[in-house]
Design a protein around this motif. Structure first.
Motif, PDB file in Angstrom:
ATOM      1  N   ALA A  40       0.935  -1.360  -0.098  1.00 15.58           N
ATOM      2  CA  ALA A  40      -0.062   0.001   0.018  1.00 15.58           C
ATOM      3  C   ALA A  40       0.854   1.245  -0.073  1.00 15.58           C
ATOM      4  O   ALA A  40       2.148   1.217   0.276  1.00 15.58           O
ATOM      5  N   LYS A  43       3.622   2.292   2.776  1.00 21.75           N
ATOM      6  CA  LYS A  43       4.134   1.076   3.477  1.00 21.75           C
ATOM      7  C   LYS A  43       4.808   0.083   2.967  1.00 21.75           C
ATOM      8  O   LYS A  43       5.126  -0.030   1.501  1.00 21.75           O
ATOM      9  N   SER A  62      -4.264 -10.844   8.855  1.00 26.11           N
ATOM     10  CA  SER A  62      -5.413  -9.876   8.540  1.00 26.11           C
ATOM     11  C   SER A  62      -6.362 -10.215   7.370  1.00 26.11           C
ATOM     12  O   SER A  62      -7.389  -9.672   7.013  1.00 26.11           O
ATOM     13  N   ARG A  86     -12.079  -5.031   2.087  1.00 24.28           N
ATOM     14  CA  ARG A  86     -12.192  -3.901   2.983  1.00 24.28           C
ATOM     15  C   ARG A  86     -11.196  -2.908   2.338  1.00 24.28           C
ATOM     16  O   ARG A  86     -10.111  -3.096   1.563  1.00 24.28           O
ATOM     17  N   GLY A  88      -8.824  -1.268   3.745  1.00 19.37           N
ATOM     18  CA  GLY A  88      -7.518  -1.677   4.167  1.00 19.37           C
ATOM     19  C   GLY A  88      -6.768  -2.574   3.124  1.00 19.37           C
ATOM     20  O   GLY A  88      -5.591  -2.870   3.402  1.00 19.37           O
ATOM     21  N   ASP A  89      -7.600  -3.399   2.228  1.00 21.59           N
ATOM     22  CA  ASP A  89      -6.814  -4.170   1.447  1.00 21.59           C
ATOM     23  C   ASP A  89      -6.460  -3.482   0.166  1.00 21.59           C
ATOM     24  O   ASP A  89      -6.013  -4.324  -0.840  1.00 21.59           O
ATOM     25  N   THR A  90      -6.734  -2.370   0.083  1.00 18.30           N
ATOM     26  CA  THR A  90      -6.268  -1.545  -1.215  1.00 18.30           C
ATOM     27  C   THR A  90      -4.729  -1.506  -1.150  1.00 18.30           C
ATOM     28  O   THR A  90      -4.140  -1.158  -0.212  1.00 18.30           O
TER      29      THR A  90
END
Length: 115
Positions: A40, A43, A62, A86, A88-90
């Motif tokens: 991401a 990150k 996760s 989700r 957050g999986d992008t």
């Protein structure tokens, strides 16, 4: 050497599903392990799921219960079924292979989870 080509990324709404596929340039019977990583923005690249040539799998905490990695020996592909996505999986998702102790990467495919 191994060339890897990913496909299947895209834009999906939260709660939706996507299936990524990674095609290898050689028989996956000869490849020690294959996996999916993601990175991401801002990150570090992280392991998502991995499968060995004996069929053993492991997943990031996760994604456990939501993602499934599988091999198609006839097609020399490794797929990642992603459910209940989700935001957050992008990330950019990369296919990885270990062959003769060397690691190989695909070019990556973007997955965006957004409403």
């Amino acid at each position: 050497q191994v060339q890897l080509v990913e496909s299947g990324g895209g834009l999906v709404q939260p709660g939706g599903s996507l299936r990524l596929s990674c095609a290898a340039s050689r028989s996956i019977f000869t490849i020690n392990a294959m996996g999916w990583y993601r990175q991401a923005p801002g990150k570090e690249r992280e392991l998502v799921a991995r499968i060995t040539n004996s069929g053993s799998t492991n997943y990031a905490d996760s994604v456990k219960g939501r993602f499934t990695i599988s091999r198609d020996n006839a097609k020399d592909t490794v797929d990642l079924q992603m459910n209940s996505l989700r935001p957050g999986d992008t990330a950019v998702y990369y296919c990885h292979a270990v062959y003769n102790i060397r690691g190989y990467w695909g070019q990556g495919t973007q997955v965006t989870v957004s409403s």
